[in-house]
Motif scaffolding. Structure first.
Motif, PDB file in Angstrom:
ATOM      1  N   PHE A 633       0.658  -1.242  -0.130  1.00 30.14           N
ATOM      2  CA  PHE A 633       0.200   0.170  -0.107  1.00 30.14           C
ATOM      3  C   PHE A 633       1.115   1.237  -0.021  1.00 30.14           C
ATOM      4  N   ALA A 634       2.091   1.312   0.389  1.00 28.43           N
ATOM      5  CA  ALA A 634       3.178   2.244   0.888  1.00 28.43           C
ATOM      6  C   ALA A 634       4.001   2.442  -0.637  1.00 28.43           C
ATOM      7  N   THR A 635       3.510   1.547  -1.182  1.00 30.34           N
ATOM      8  CA  THR A 635       4.462   1.489  -2.329  1.00 30.34           C
ATOM      9  C   THR A 635       3.335   1.903  -3.224  1.00 30.34           C
ATOM     10  N   LEU A 636       2.428   1.286  -3.544  1.00 30.29           N
ATOM     11  CA  LEU A 636       1.123   2.370  -3.822  1.00 30.29           C
ATOM     12  C   LEU A 636       0.662   3.722  -3.976  1.00 30.29           C
ATOM     13  N   VAL A 637       1.166   4.243  -2.889  1.00 30.89           N
ATOM     14  CA  VAL A 637       0.279   6.016  -2.567  1.00 30.89           C
ATOM     15  C   VAL A 637       1.551   6.115  -3.107  1.00 30.89           C
ATOM     16  N   ARG A 638       3.283   6.091  -2.646  1.00 29.35           N
ATOM     17  CA  ARG A 638       3.849   6.790  -2.676  1.00 29.35           C
ATOM     18  C   ARG A 638       4.614   6.994  -4.230  1.00 29.35           C
ATOM     19  N   GLY A 639       3.591   5.925  -4.857  1.00 30.83           N
ATOM     20  CA  GLY A 639       3.376   6.574  -6.570  1.00 30.83           C
ATOM     21  C   GLY A 639       2.354   7.713  -6.964  1.00 30.83           C
ATOM     22  N   LEU A 640       2.070   8.105  -5.904  1.00 30.44           N
ATOM     23  CA  LEU A 640       1.507   9.427  -5.982  1.00 30.44           C
ATOM     24  C   LEU A 640       1.803  10.352  -5.508  1.00 30.44           C
ATOM     25  N   GLN A 641       3.264  10.258  -4.627  1.00 30.95           N
ATOM     26  CA  GLN A 641       3.967  11.495  -3.993  1.00 30.95           C
ATOM     27  C   GLN A 641       4.937  10.930  -5.389  1.00 30.95           C
ATOM     28  N   SER A 642       4.776  11.812  -6.133  1.00 28.25           N
ATOM     29  CA  SER A 642       6.047  12.107  -7.064  1.00 28.25           C
ATOM     30  C   SER A 642       6.939  13.041  -7.047  1.00 28.25           C
ATOM     31  N   GLY A 643       6.364  14.262  -6.560  1.00 28.31           N
ATOM     32  CA  GLY A 643       6.630  15.466  -6.504  1.00 28.31           C
ATOM     33  C   GLY A 643       7.002  16.843  -7.706  1.00 28.31           C
ATOM     34  N   TYR A 644       6.129  16.389  -8.479  1.00 29.11           N
ATOM     35  CA  TYR A 644       6.275  17.087  -9.777  1.00 29.11           C
ATOM     36  C   TYR A 644       4.592  17.133  -9.893  1.00 29.11           C
ATOM     37  N   ILE A 645       5.050  19.312 -10.244  1.00 32.29           N
ATOM     38  CA  ILE A 645       3.103  20.073  -9.679  1.00 32.29           C
ATOM     39  C   ILE A 645       2.186  19.281 -10.880  1.00 32.29           C
ATOM     40  N   TYR A 646       3.533  19.182 -11.979  1.00 36.94           N
ATOM     41  CA  TYR A 646       2.125  19.078 -13.355  1.00 36.94           C
ATOM     42  C   TYR A 646       1.335  17.263 -12.985  1.00 36.94           C
ATOM     43  N   HIS A 647       1.961  16.613 -11.863  1.00 38.35           N
ATOM     44  CA  HIS A 647       1.606  15.202 -11.960  1.00 38.35           C
ATOM     45  C   HIS A 647      -0.097  15.950 -10.581  1.00 38.35           C
ATOM     46  N   TYR A 648       0.461  16.489  -9.677  1.00 44.17           N
ATOM     47  CA  TYR A 648      -0.876  17.423  -8.723  1.00 44.17           C
ATOM     48  C   TYR A 648      -1.703  17.914  -9.001  1.00 44.17           C
ATOM     49  N   ALA A 649      -1.597  18.663 -10.257  1.00 40.97           N
ATOM     50  CA  ALA A 649      -2.409  19.453 -11.243  1.00 40.97           C
ATOM     51  C   ALA A 649      -3.236  18.547 -11.745  1.00 40.97           C
ATOM     52  N   PHE A 650      -3.049  17.795 -12.587  1.00 37.22           N
ATOM     53  CA  PHE A 650      -3.620  16.423 -13.156  1.00 37.22           C
ATOM     54  C   PHE A 650      -4.600  15.470 -12.198  1.00 37.22           C
ATOM     55  N   SER A 651      -3.742  15.165 -11.104  1.00 42.06           N
ATOM     56  CA  SER A 651      -4.657  14.747 -10.150  1.00 42.06           C
ATOM     57  C   SER A 651      -6.287  15.911  -9.202  1.00 42.06           C
ATOM     58  N   MET A 652      -5.808  16.749  -8.926  1.00 40.11           N
ATOM     59  CA  MET A 652      -6.824  17.709  -9.031  1.00 40.11           C
ATOM     60  C   MET A 652      -8.009  17.838 -10.283  1.00 40.11           C
ATOM     61  N   ILE A 653      -7.400  18.202 -11.091  1.00 41.28           N
ATOM     62  CA  ILE A 653      -8.192  18.211 -12.227  1.00 41.28           C
ATOM     63  C   ILE A 653      -9.212  17.230 -12.573  1.00 41.28           C
ATOM     64  N   ILE A 654      -8.946  15.822 -12.458  1.00 36.97           N
ATOM     65  CA  ILE A 654      -9.399  14.387 -12.237  1.00 36.97           C
ATOM     66  C   ILE A 654     -10.415  14.591 -11.102  1.00 36.97           C
ATOM     67  N   GLY A 655      -9.980  14.930  -9.325  1.00 33.92           N
ATOM     68  CA  GLY A 655     -10.339  14.694  -8.962  1.00 33.92           C
ATOM     69  C   GLY A 655     -12.015  15.390  -8.549  1.00 33.92           C
ATOM     70  N   VAL A 656     -11.472  16.982  -9.356  1.00 34.71           N
ATOM     71  CA  VAL A 656     -12.896  17.406  -9.594  1.00 34.71           C
ATOM     72  C   VAL A 656     -13.661  17.717 -10.419  1.00 34.71           C
ATOM     73  N   PHE A 657     -13.068  16.664 -11.966  1.00 38.37           N
ATOM     74  CA  PHE A 657     -14.226  15.798 -12.769  1.00 38.37           C
ATOM     75  C   PHE A 657     -14.366  14.753 -12.324  1.00 38.37           C
ATOM     76  N   VAL A 658     -13.867  13.935 -11.543  1.00 43.36           N
ATOM     77  CA  VAL A 658     -14.679  12.720 -10.691  1.00 43.36           C
ATOM     78  C   VAL A 658     -15.965  13.110  -9.983  1.00 43.36           C
ATOM     79  N   ILE A 659     -15.871  14.049  -9.106  1.00 39.20           N
ATOM     80  CA  ILE A 659     -16.556  14.984  -7.961  1.00 39.20           C
ATOM     81  C   ILE A 659     -17.881  15.738  -8.927  1.00 39.20           C
ATOM     82  N   LEU A 660     -17.453  16.274 -10.221  1.00 40.15           N
ATOM     83  CA  LEU A 660     -18.854  16.846 -10.781  1.00 40.15           C
ATOM     84  C   LEU A 660     -19.071  15.816 -11.595  1.00 40.15           C
TER      85      LEU A 660
END
Length: 671
Positions: A633-660
């Protein structure tokens, strides 16, 4: 007299404490003098108490209140009546003789003080058992003799065989003690008391209660209680199938073999059932169970003695057989006959064990009878007492064993308890086998050609230490008689082995036990025998016309012919009956069965639990598995914590899309 009652068990306890804790300071002589004097004081006090009881002064009461739980009181108390004083005198007398004998036998043993401490502690434990007036103290004494016997059997703890033997004795006795504890628990649960007198008063009511051991199967509660108590006796008194520990206990020093197997531990079960006669008399099922177990033990254990070559093991299997006779008497409601045989057996079996010990030290600790022969001219005193012991053990008149054993056989013949017919046949054929193995021992060891060498042997079977009294000593030479410290106790014990049976008119037919033993009117066998009793001489003359006497004579004659007249015949018989001999030598396979089923089963269960339960389930799945899950599980979560801003931006966009998307879906389809 209450102070004197306390002296009887506490004197050996004091001796054990002093010899055990201060043995080095006291030295060898100090240790044996203190313990011997303490047991002598106990013996003298027991005799004084017995005389007082014979005058009609009995005692039943508490000495110390240990615990009060609700309405139940747990006490230390004494019941001093004719049954208990007989046991007290026999136990202390035999123990005193064994203490004195031990001075010579264990002379050079490095554990000298420790040994005296143990045997004195054993005497204390047995006295607490026989003097008890309640089940709590009975259980304390019961477990204490088991614990000390564990220490004594494994006294030479550097020998693997001794350690195996004491562990075997301990485990087998735990099986019996579990049943014993269940019986006591049932008594406490249904009566609310552990006091003998109160429990006996409850007995008629217990006989009306039924319990369901299995659904739909109702048992009388009194039968369940008695059978559970007797299972405890099966362990302590070495009855089939819990007999397997006793022959192996020969790994202990010879004085212990005599102490455990003559008057103390193995007779505890016989005494207990006699004490519980008010309960057992209310259950014919329990009496039949006791009768059949005793019959199996008496006959089949006697057969094993015939093929043994180890002199101590011959006597050990003889003990098993004789205990079977006592157990049969209990099952036939002939409790007084069982106790009478217990008394006579204590004397002549002590003689046989201690006499065997005298032979062993004379032959540099050789126990194999095939390496003996012709010893009577070298050991005249030992030969004389062993002959007396064998004569009494075989049940020949006028020695002690005849009167007690014959009384048991007669009671079995008269009994109508289910199983009595089988028991009578076992007892009848058992006297032939008993006479055969008794005189086989005498003829093999003391008659015939000399089969021992006059050289110094290096196979010390009995003990790692070298006794100063050894005949094959450091200088070699022929065997010679043991010193007085060994032979005098033997001579003293041989006297009651001859004449103790002459007390039959008082003990068995004189209502010696009185109210100490209860016998139902439905079992009047001893009373009928009393009506037909015409004195000691009349009984001996009558025996000449009975089957037991002639079966005994046949056994002696067979032993004489096979081992004296035609000694080569012994080997021929063994060859012709090789299958039967193999079965007997392997002791009917009980050791292999127990080793394979119980010991092997426990090892396999433990191995399985270790491999699959501990390593696979607990370590593999629960401990290491949970760690691996967290890591994954830590390895899986660690993949989401890459340190790149564009990864986080895509995550936020995808999250907003799912919620809408979820919100629009709920707006269009509210249900």
């Amino acid at each position: 007299m209450k102070a004197l009652y306390l002296v009887i068990p506490l004197a050996p306890l004091l001796g054990a404490i002093l010899a055990g804790l201060f043995g080095r300071a006291l030295g060898r002589s100090g240790a044996h003098w203190i313990t011997i004097l303490s047991v002598a004081v106990s013996f003298c006090a027991s005799v004084a108490v017995m005389l007082d009881v014979l005058d009609g002064n009995t005692f039943n009461g508490p000495v110390y209140t240990w615990l009060i739980s609700g309405d139940t009181t747990f006490e230390i108390g004494f019941l001093i009546d004719r049954l208990s004083v007989m046991m007290m005198v026999v136990v202390t007398f035999v123990s005193l003789m064994i203490h004195i004998y031990t001075i010579g036998y264990m002379a050079e043993d490095p554990g000298y003080q420790r040994f005296f401490s143990y045997i004195s502690l054993f005497t204390f434990s047995m006295l607490m058992l026989v003097m008890a007036n309640n089940f709590l103290q009975l259980f304390f004494g019961w477990e204490a003799v088991g614990l000390v016997s564990y220490l004594l059997i494994g006294f030479w703890y550097t020998r693997p065989t001794a350690i195996f033997a004491n562990l075997k004795a301990f485990l087998v006795n735990r099986v019996g003690d579990f049943g014993f504890l269940l019986g006591i628990a049932l008594i406490l649960a249904h009566t609310g008391t552990l006091d003998y007198a109160q429990v006996f008063a409850w007995a008629p009511e217990l006989a009306t209660v039924t319990v369901e051991i299995l659904p739909g199967s109702a048992w009388m509660l009194i039968s369940v209680i008695c059978i559970c108590l007797f299972i405890g006796a099966m362990g302590k008194s070495a009855q089939f199938p819990l007999h397997v520990w006793l022959p192996d206990s020969m790994e202990g020093p010879t004085p212990i073999s005599a102490l455990i197997h003559a008057a103390t531990m193995v007779t505890a079960g016989i005494f207990m059932v006699s004490r519980m006669s008010p309960l057992f008399e209310l259950s014919q099922t329990a009496l039949s169970f006791v009768l059949v177990i005793g019959a199996i033990t008496a006959f089949f254990m006697a057969l094993i003695a015939v093929v043994q070559y180890d002199i101590k093991r011959v006597v050990a299997y003889s003990t098993l057989s004789q205990l079977g006779y006592m157990t049969m008497a209990l099952g036939a409601s002939a409790y007084s006959a069982a106790m009478f045989h217990l008394m006579t057996h204590a004397f002549f079996k002590s003689v046989l064990f201690l006499g065997a010990g005298s032979v062993i030290i004379a032959l540099h600790h050789e126990q194999d009878m095939r390496k003996m022969g012709g010893l009577r001219k070298y050991l005249p005193v030992t030969y004389a007492v062993m002959l007396i012991g064998a004569w009494a053990n075989a049940g020949l008149p006028p020695f002690a064993g005849f009167f007690s054993k014959d009384s048991i056989i007669e009671a079995l013949h008269a009994s109508s308890t289910p199983g009595a017919g089988l028991a009578y046949l076992a007892a009848l054929f058992g006297v032939f086998v008993g006479a055969l193995y008794s005189f086989r021992l005498v003829f093999y060891a003391f008659h015939g050609k000399e089969r021992f060498g006059h050289d110094k042997h290096d196979h010390a079977k009995e003990t790692p230490a070298t006794h100063g009294q050894s005949a094959h000593d450091e200088h070699g030479g022929p065997p010679h008689e043991s010193p007085a410290v060994v032979t005098v106790p033997l001579i003293i014990l041989a006297i009651p082995s001859i004449c103790a049976g002459w007390l039959i008119g008082t003990v068995l037919h004189g209502n010696y036990f009185g109210t100490a033993i209860f016998v139902s009117g439905e079992h009047p066998w001893i009373a009928r025998m009393t009506e037909e009793f015409h004195g000691v001489w009349g009984m001996m003359l009558h025996s000449l016309t009975t089957l037991p006497f002639w079966f005994t004579i046949a056994g002696v004659a067979t032993a004489y012919y096979v081992y004296i007249v035609r000694p080569e015949l012994s080997g021929e018989i063994r060859r012709r009956l090789s299958t039967l001999v193999t079965v007997l030598e392997r002791k009917y396979g009980f050791d292999e069965f127990n080793q394979w089923v119980f010991a092997g089963g426990a090892l396999k269960a433990g191995s399985g639990l270790s491999s699959y339960g501990d390593r696979a389930l607990i370590d593999g799945l629960m401990v290491n598995g949970s760690a691996r899950l967290v890591g994954w599980f830590a390895t899986l979560v660690r993949g989401l914590q890459s340190g790149y801003i564009y990864h986080y931006a895509f995550s936020m966009i995808i999250g907003v899309f799912v919620i809408l998307s979820w919100w629009l879906y709920r707006m269009n389809y509210p249900s």
